[in-house]
Design an enzyme around this catalytic site. Structure first.
Site, PDB file in Angstrom:
ATOM      1  N   LYS A   1      -6.963  40.684  39.910  1.00  0.00           N
ATOM      2  CA  LYS A   1      -7.914  41.158  38.886  1.00  0.00           C
ATOM      3  C   LYS A   1      -9.291  40.536  39.111  1.00  0.00           C
ATOM      4  CE  LYS A   1      -5.163  43.843  36.604  1.00  0.00           C
ATOM      5  NZ  LYS A   1      -5.265  45.283  36.858  1.00  0.00           N
TER       6      LYS A   1
ATOM      7  N   TYR B   1      -1.210  37.857  40.690  1.00  0.00           N
ATOM      8  CA  TYR B   1      -1.622  39.032  39.908  1.00  0.00           C
ATOM      9  C   TYR B   1      -3.035  38.826  39.339  1.00  0.00           C
ATOM     10  CZ  TYR B   1      -2.176  41.953  35.781  1.00  0.00           C
ATOM     11  OH  TYR B   1      -2.690  42.799  34.840  1.00  0.00           O
TER      12      TYR B   1
ATOM     13  N   SER C   1      -7.899  41.979  32.786  1.00  0.00           N
ATOM     14  CA  SER C   1      -6.867  41.373  31.937  1.00  0.00           C
ATOM     15  C   SER C   1      -7.330  40.033  31.387  1.00  0.00           C
ATOM     16  CB  SER C   1      -5.620  41.159  32.794  1.00  0.00           C
ATOM     17  OG  SER C   1      -4.709  40.329  32.141  1.00  0.00           O
TER      18      SER C   1
END
Ligand code: NAD
Ligand code: WQD
Length: 350
Positions: free
Chosen positions: A158, A154, A130
């Site tokens: 990643k 989050y 991302s």
């Protein structure tokens, strides 16, 4: 080249469903796995309908990636040539409040998948990373060489998964891995039959605008109008979901055709920045609906301007985004107006 078996994790989700459809249309055989935590099996049924004859090449298994035995059974039934790994939790705010849920699901899910892949000698992987790893970039456009950082749990999942992939490939050169850093995927398939259907209150801009347009929410809160941008609102690189799905096909061909790939990272974006107010105006034009706005404070953790450098993907994947915000808003509205309650209308609305 397309005569191959592809496992798609998170295949019932927003990006997964659109990519599965394009894989089928390209001639690949697809097994989609998903635990349906944030999706509906109706999405898979719609993909099958849209795929026409190619639906014979689609299978769906309701599997949680952390269930090693169930995943092993999927790998035992098909010899996969590659895996596209979308499955994960993605709500930034929730990740900060429920870090263990995110670390457990995203990290243990991925590690289990990688272990099962290795056990079945399938070592070709495409992973959904991302633009969140660019944080608040010091400059734009963001190139793949920028040193990544994580502003929330989050994002950290990643970054950790990217590192796991790099370490794994270093330890065993049979692994061939492409990490795709998506910018802001929006829009829907032009049929309006599949699209984004988040559970609960949407976190992202476009699903929120869409729910205001169909009357499910009264107004959009604009998070900050004092940024150093043309109209004061945040600027992002919105990319049409069909272009994004297409980027995965390009990455898959790269994996199969270029034996020199080790672990490589590519941005998938358009290279163009659009502000919140510009996006609202484009959506109002496409839908004919007025979107009432509430000017709100900045959202914590948000960056001012984020958009992609698209050079590496153009040069090495031979891929570029074709659609602009007009098409994104047109197709988002087409999906919204055909499916105002998403895939499964609540009892009171059906
Ligand atoms: P999504 O929630 O629609 O799809 C993810 C799917 O994974 C869901 O269907 C969910 O049920 C499934 N899933 C989650 N955990 C699972 C598990 N343990 N086992 C099996 N299935 C599981 O999200 P999306 O927008 O399609 O995102 C797909 C991937 O792309 C995610 O990894 C996300 O982090 C990443 N990504 C998304 C965006 C975005 O803005 N949509 C941007 C950058 C990266
Ligand atoms: C876009 C712009 C908001 C909602 C997130 C994740 C990122 C990636 C994509 C997964 C910003 C503004 C939003 C609203 C608003 N996902 N906004 N009102 O924050 O760029 O990225 O999704 O990997 O990791 O962080 O996307 O759609 O939430 O916000 O004003 O109700 O819209 O402030 O400027 P973002 P977004």
């Amino acid at each position: 080249m397309a005569d191959k078996n592809i496992l798609v994790t998170g295949g019932a989700g927003y990006i997964g469903s659109h990519t599965v459809l394009q894989l089928l249309q390209e001639g690949f055989r697809v097994v989609a796995v998903d635990n349906l935590y944030n999706s509906s099996e109706v999405a898979i049924k719609r993909v099958a309908e849209l795929a026409g004859d190619a639906k014979k090449n689609l299978a769906f298994e309701r599997v949680d990636l952390r269930d090693r035995e169930a995943l092993d059974t999927v790998f035992a039934s098909t010899k996969f040539d590659a895996v596209i790994h979308f499955a994960g939790l993605k709500a930034v705010g929730e990740s900060v409040h429920k870090p263990l849920l995110y670390y457990n699901n995203n990290l243990i899910g991925t590690i289990t998948l990688l272990e099962v892949m290795a056990a079945h000698d399938c070592k070709n992987l495409i992973f959904s990373s991302s633009a969140t790893v660019y944080g608040w970039p010091k400059q734009v456009p963001c190139t793949e060489e920028f040193s990544p950082s994580a502003a929330n749990v989050y994002g950290r999942t990643k970054l950790i998964i990217e590192d796991i992939c790099r370490d794994l490939q270093k330890s065993d050169s049979d692994w061939r891995i492409i990490l795709l850093r998506y910018f802001n995927p929006v829009g829907a398939h032009p049929s309006g039959d599949i699209g984004e259907d988040p559970r609960g209150i949407p976190n992202n801009l476009m699903p929120f605008i869409q729910q205001v347009a169909v009357g499910r929410r009264p107004a959009l809160s604009v998070y900050g109008n004092d940024y150093n941008t043309s109209d004061g609102t945040g600027v992002r690189d919105y990319i049409h979901i069909v272009d994004l799905a297409d980027g995965h096909i390009a990455a898959l061909y790269k994996l199969f055709q270029d034996q020199s790939i080790g672990c490589e990272v590519y941005n998938l974006g358009t290279g163009k920045g659009t502000s919140v107010l510009e996006m609202v105006a484009a959506f109002e034009k496409a839908s004919g609906k007025k979107i009432p706005l509430i000017m709100a404070d900045r959202r914590s953790g948000d960056a001012e301007i984020v958009y992609a450098s698209t050079e590496k993907a153009k040069q090495e994947l031979n891929w570029r985004a074709k659609y602009g915000i007009e098409e994104m808003c047109r197709d988002q509205w087409n999906w919204a107006s055909k499916n105002p309650w998403g895939y499964e209308a609540p009892e009171s609305q059906s």
